[in-house]
Enzyme design. Sequence first.
Site, PDB file in Angstrom:
ATOM      1  N   GLY A  41     -66.102  -5.108  87.374  1.00 19.62           N
ATOM      2  CA  GLY A  41     -67.504  -5.698  86.163  1.00 19.62           C
ATOM      3  C   GLY A  41     -66.470  -6.025  84.796  1.00 19.62           C
ATOM      4  O   GLY A  41     -66.981  -7.007  84.461  1.00 19.62           O
ATOM      5  N   ASN A  43     -63.384  -7.191  83.216  1.00 19.29           N
ATOM      6  CA  ASN A  43     -62.839  -7.987  82.772  1.00 19.29           C
ATOM      7  C   ASN A  43     -63.289  -8.980  83.467  1.00 19.29           C
ATOM      8  O   ASN A  43     -63.638 -10.206  83.104  1.00 19.29           O
ATOM      9  CB  ASN A  43     -61.728  -8.022  84.564  1.00 19.29           C
ATOM     10  CG  ASN A  43     -61.288  -6.571  84.604  1.00 19.29           C
ATOM     11  OD1 ASN A  43     -60.816  -5.801  83.644  1.00 19.29           O
ATOM     12  ND2 ASN A  43     -60.261  -6.502  85.147  1.00 19.29           N
ATOM     13  N   ASN A 184     -62.098 -13.473  98.917  1.00 19.29           N
ATOM     14  CA  ASN A 184     -60.308 -13.545  99.387  1.00 19.29           C
ATOM     15  C   ASN A 184     -59.800 -13.664 100.422  1.00 19.29           C
ATOM     16  O   ASN A 184     -60.872 -13.792 101.244  1.00 19.29           O
ATOM     17  CB  ASN A 184     -59.290 -12.446  98.105  1.00 19.29           C
ATOM     18  CG  ASN A 184     -59.587 -11.446  99.083  1.00 19.29           C
ATOM     19  OD1 ASN A 184     -60.044 -10.808 100.222  1.00 19.29           O
ATOM     20  ND2 ASN A 184     -59.077 -10.701  98.006  1.00 19.29           N
ATOM     21  N   THR A 219     -60.580 -17.842  97.567  1.00 18.11           N
ATOM     22  CA  THR A 219     -59.555 -18.407  97.338  1.00 18.11           C
ATOM     23  C   THR A 219     -58.501 -17.418  98.147  1.00 18.11           C
ATOM     24  O   THR A 219     -58.532 -17.100  98.615  1.00 18.11           O
ATOM     25  CB  THR A 219     -59.702 -17.001  95.626  1.00 18.11           C
ATOM     26  OG1 THR A 219     -59.742 -15.789  95.603  1.00 18.11           O
ATOM     27  CG2 THR A 219     -60.626 -17.424  95.254  1.00 18.11           C
ATOM     28  N   GLY A 224     -54.502 -21.767  95.649  1.00 20.92           N
ATOM     29  CA  GLY A 224     -55.630 -22.415  95.158  1.00 20.92           C
ATOM     30  C   GLY A 224     -57.451 -21.725  95.956  1.00 20.92           C
ATOM     31  O   GLY A 224     -57.099 -20.146  96.373  1.00 20.92           O
ATOM     32  N   THR A 247     -52.899  -8.896  88.332  1.00 13.33           N
ATOM     33  CA  THR A 247     -53.393  -7.827  87.764  1.00 13.33           C
ATOM     34  C   THR A 247     -54.911  -8.793  86.702  1.00 13.33           C
ATOM     35  O   THR A 247     -54.714  -8.683  86.043  1.00 13.33           O
ATOM     36  CB  THR A 247     -53.238  -6.261  86.819  1.00 13.33           C
ATOM     37  OG1 THR A 247     -52.734  -5.622  87.688  1.00 13.33           O
ATOM     38  CG2 THR A 247     -54.859  -5.729  86.484  1.00 13.33           C
ATOM     39  N   ASP A 251     -60.338 -11.688  88.854  1.00  9.88           N
ATOM     40  CA  ASP A 251     -61.773 -11.348  88.153  1.00  9.88           C
ATOM     41  C   ASP A 251     -61.702 -12.492  86.541  1.00  9.88           C
ATOM     42  O   ASP A 251     -62.893 -12.932  86.902  1.00  9.88           O
ATOM     43  CB  ASP A 251     -61.451 -10.165  87.315  1.00  9.88           C
ATOM     44  CG  ASP A 251     -61.898  -8.798  88.369  1.00  9.88           C
ATOM     45  OD1 ASP A 251     -62.382  -9.059  89.869  1.00  9.88           O
ATOM     46  OD2 ASP A 251     -61.253  -7.357  87.771  1.00  9.88           O
ATOM     47  N   GLY A 286     -51.581  -7.070  81.696  1.00  8.11           N
ATOM     48  CA  GLY A 286     -52.855  -6.148  81.782  1.00  8.11           C
ATOM     49  C   GLY A 286     -53.672  -7.078  82.078  1.00  8.11           C
ATOM     50  O   GLY A 286     -53.604  -8.395  82.951  1.00  8.11           O
TER      51      GLY A 286
END
Length: 308
Positions: A41, A43, A184, A219, A224, A247, A251, A286
């Site tokens: 959330g 991110n 995904n 995704t 792509g 990571t 998001d 990060g």
Amino acid sequence: MKKVIVLGSLNMDLSINSDYMPKKGETINGYDFLINPGGKGGNQAVAAAKLGADTRMIANVGNDIFGQEILNKLKEYGVCTDDISISKFDSTGVAVIICCDHDNRIILGNGANHTLTFSMVKERLDAIAEEGDIFLTQLENDFQVVDASIRYAKKKGLYTILNPAPARVLEEDLYNYLDLIVVNQSECQLLTGIYPNDDESCIKGLQAFENRGAKAIITLGAHGSITQMEDTPVFVDSRKVETVDTTGAGDSYIGALCACLAKDMPVKEALEFSTKVAAITVTRRGAQVSIPYTEEVESYFKEEKTHE
């Protein structure tokens, strides 16, 4: 411009790199340890805010050092934190991330994320939401709270988007309250029984969601993303970059997508821009700190075009 209202998790990410994944009972040396605010959330909200959207966050953190640092960073990135609760009894959520071979594995400690209640969400939506605003959520909070919040947001006239991660089966009638679901490949397979890895299976996956009442974007990682507009597939290829850390990539894509939709950007253009944002994100370490601002996206791909 429409607001982007994000209901979701806030975690402090504790990440470390390793040369390989440790086996059962094994202790190994890692390197490049990093403490960085995260949570799906958080991110996604940061991505939307960095990319120019009026972004509000509904969440819950603990009354501790991690919680305060998360709030400070959200404000720094432009997210309005007025609707985030601070729990007196629960610790802030954490995510322990092991990064290895350009991939990651994550263990969540839910903490205050799972003590956010529907009544808290309802109160904040009644105070800030306007018809047409974008409501985005995921599944790192208590599922019953997320489920009830989606239904309530839809009834209030918001455009509802769900990123069903971590993946779980949804109530069939919940799809009637979703305008858009972003999944995904593995999430698509769990929810539809279809693993989208070629044109035919992607179209079948998209149609499976539409048959239930929700538009979908799938995704495809390095390949792509794809959606469907008026029964016509819309595919956007990934951008080729040197991957440092995945990571927050998904998001950043979803947050960017919401920022584009808040500006009424055409769908294909929104997917193309979101793909660029995710591409830059994976070139940095990060989660929130790696997400670019609009100016960085424009500069990065302007330079790329110049060197082609």
